[in-house]
Design an enzyme around this catalytic site. Structure first.
Site, PDB file in Angstrom:
ATOM      1  N   CYS B  76       0.855  -1.146   0.120  1.00  0.00           N
ATOM      2  CA  CYS B  76      -0.025   0.143   0.171  1.00  0.00           C
ATOM      3  C   CYS B  76       0.975   1.150   0.143  1.00  0.00           C
ATOM      4  O   CYS B  76       1.661   1.621  -0.943  1.00  0.00           O
ATOM      5  CB  CYS B  76      -0.950   0.031   1.124  1.00  0.00           C
ATOM      6  SG  CYS B  76      -2.400   1.374   0.913  1.00  0.00           S
ATOM      7  N   HIS B 178      -4.043  -4.729  -0.227  1.00  0.00           N
ATOM      8  CA  HIS B 178      -3.528  -5.464   0.970  1.00  0.00           C
ATOM      9  C   HIS B 178      -3.448  -6.918   0.902  1.00  0.00           C
ATOM     10  O   HIS B 178      -4.712  -7.271   0.959  1.00  0.00           O
ATOM     11  CB  HIS B 178      -4.364  -4.715   2.037  1.00  0.00           C
ATOM     12  CG  HIS B 178      -4.242  -3.650   2.370  1.00  0.00           C
ATOM     13  ND1 HIS B 178      -3.158  -2.933   3.089  1.00  0.00           N
ATOM     14  CD2 HIS B 178      -4.790  -2.162   2.083  1.00  0.00           C
ATOM     15  CE1 HIS B 178      -3.284  -1.586   3.415  1.00  0.00           C
ATOM     16  NE2 HIS B 178      -4.073  -1.207   2.614  1.00  0.00           N
ATOM     17  N   GLU B 180      -2.561  -8.958   3.008  1.00  0.00           N
ATOM     18  CA  GLU B 180      -2.956  -9.427   4.294  1.00  0.00           C
ATOM     19  C   GLU B 180      -4.608  -9.330   4.558  1.00  0.00           C
ATOM     20  O   GLU B 180      -4.868  -9.894   5.530  1.00  0.00           O
ATOM     21  CB  GLU B 180      -2.114  -8.762   5.397  1.00  0.00           C
ATOM     22  CG  GLU B 180      -2.552  -7.404   5.640  1.00  0.00           C
ATOM     23  CD  GLU B 180      -2.187  -6.158   4.817  1.00  0.00           C
ATOM     24  OE1 GLU B 180      -1.835  -6.652   3.517  1.00  0.00           O
ATOM     25  OE2 GLU B 180      -2.209  -4.914   5.048  1.00  0.00           O
TER      26      GLU B 180
END
Lengths: 255, 197
Positions: B76, B178, B180
């Site tokens: 990001c 992202h 994650e």
């Protein structure tokens, strides 16, 4: 293409998921972490957890739940309910939430929006607006919908964005828990006025309701609770339906 | 061992949770002497570019970041900071990759900013980071500024404009989304970074 998001909402009281009708009459709907994992696997794009515990002990339990959710799932989630200081917001994000939803505290003190967005970034600040139509005017209610503020919903939405809200969660109290459909006119009026994404809430009962919130209400995301908790509609079935209605969705179902 | 760079402007916990899900040993540090022990580095980032660069300067990491030799993944804002510059409060960045990040322009349109939600990544050829993944896979994005398309671009995404959603320049990788928070696709990408990059 950016897809429209499907967001199951879990109201959590003392560590259990509950769902009310018109903000009252709570019914038990299971362990929030288990439900979260199930929704994530079924293709939910995001989740919202609202803490409706009224006690200090309940709030501690909620923070522990946030940590467990963050360990169990890898999709974004928002937490709200009772966040009234920048420290509260910080604790929720540190526990693993991606965004905080602010409601009563920012109505009491609007500059709390700026304070929070300055600290954590506006992308992590959702302002939740509970709306009830009174004499033809959309008005904002506070304290879980128990008190009128006298504010006009459209003006408050604009102000919240100017102050740093990164997203709005708009709930029609007239429709919430009724399964009679979202208030698409309210959604459209707000969505067209603001430059940040809008999450539609309150009234979902059928797949068509979610479609209409997006197509007619111009919502960027649709939130629902009971239709998912009681397996009335599965997320994959819903996404497949929206896809067939030419709405871009993240494809997570198999054909 | 994976090192996660902590400078007070990252979604450290989410990245750490995702690595735990993959059973990948890792540590979190803001000290480059410790981070130098890592086999690979992850550089998360959320929030505003100027504050992030200030935090890197305070932590004494800015010069070190430009000369890392192990595989490196910026996430990001962590990807955007690898570029020369951003128009976000006219901030100079690390300059590992040439180019300037700009804000999505919604002055005269209904475009919602931030770009928030799941969007597709079109791949430019094969890259180990996306090994075993199809072009058009969905990932989760949240950002108001975007990176230009440059030589290092390995993936692009459309939101009003086409922008860079993944880069590789030598050992430096970066993704705008992202991983994650991108469910199984995101975990797969992290696993690729750990196993094959």
């Amino acid at each position: 293409m950016l897809t429209k998001r499907i967001i199951p909402c879990l109201d959590v009281k003392d560590g259990r998921t509950v769902k009310g009708t018109n903000f009252l009459q709570l019914r038990d709907a299971g362990d929030p972490v288990e439900l979260a994992a199930r929704y994530s696997e079924e293709g939910a794009d995001e989740l919202v957890f609202l803490d409706i515990s009224a006690t200090l002990e309940g709030r501690k339990t909620f923070l522990r739940m946030v940590e467990r959710v963050a360990e169990a799932i890898q999709i974004p989630f928002t937490v709200g309910g009772g966040i009234s200081t920048v420290e509260d917001a910080g604790r929720a994000l540190e526990a693993g939430a991606d965004k905080v939803s602010l409601n009563s505290a920012v109505l009491a003190r609007p500059s709390f929006i700026e304070e929070t967005s300055r600290r954590v970034g506006s992308q992590s600040v959702v302002v939740a607006i509970d709306v009830k139509k009174i004499d033809g005017q959309w008005t904002v209610w506070t304290k879980a919908g128990t008190e009128a503020t006298g504010k006009d919903a459209l003006l408050w939405a604009e102000e919240a964005v100017q102050r740093g809200a990164g997203e709005l969660l708009v709930t029609s109290m007239d429709r919430d828990g009724t399964t009679s459909g979202y208030d698409v006119e309210l959604l459209k009026a707000i969505s067209d006025r603001v430059s940040v994404p809008l999450i539609a809430s309150g009234g979902a009962g059928t797949k068509e309701h979610l479609r209409d919130a997006i197509l007619l209400g111009h919502a960027d995301a649709v939130l629902a609770a009971s239709i998912f908790h009681y397996n009335k509609i599965s997320i994959s079935e819903l996404k497949s339906f929206l896809h067939d209605s030419h709405i871009p969705v993240r494809k997570t179902w198999t054909t | 061992m994976i090192g996660i760079i902590n400078y007070g402007a990252g979604n450290i916990r989410s990245v750490s949770n995702a690595l735990n899900r993959l059973s990948v040993p890792h540590f979190i540090s803001s000290d480059y002497t410790k981070l130098n022990q890592a086999d690979k580095l992850i550089f998360p980032g959320v929030g505003e570019a100027r504050s992030a660069m200030d935090a890197l300067n305070r932590a004494g990491l800015t010069e070190w970041l430009k000369e890392v030799s192990v595989p490196f993944l910026g996430i990001c804002l962590g990807m955007q900071l690898l570029f020369d510059h951003t128009t976000e409060r006219a901030t100079g960045c690390l300059g590992v990759v040439s180019g300037t990040n700009e804000r999505f322009n919604n002055n005269n349109t209904q475009l919602k900013v931030p770009h928030m939600g799941w969007n597709q990544v079109r791949l430019n050829g094969d890259n180990p980071l996306f090994s075993g993944m199809r072009t058009g896979e969905y990932f989760y994005f949240v950002h108001s500024y975007y990176a230009p398309i440059v030589q290092a671009t390995i993936g692009t995404t459309e939101y009003d404009v086409q922008f860079t959603s993944a880069i590789q320049q030598k050992n430096y990788y970066g993704v705008q989304f992202h991983p994650e928070k991108s469910s199984t696709a995101g975990l797969k990408l992290l696993k690729n970074f750990i196993d094959v990059c």
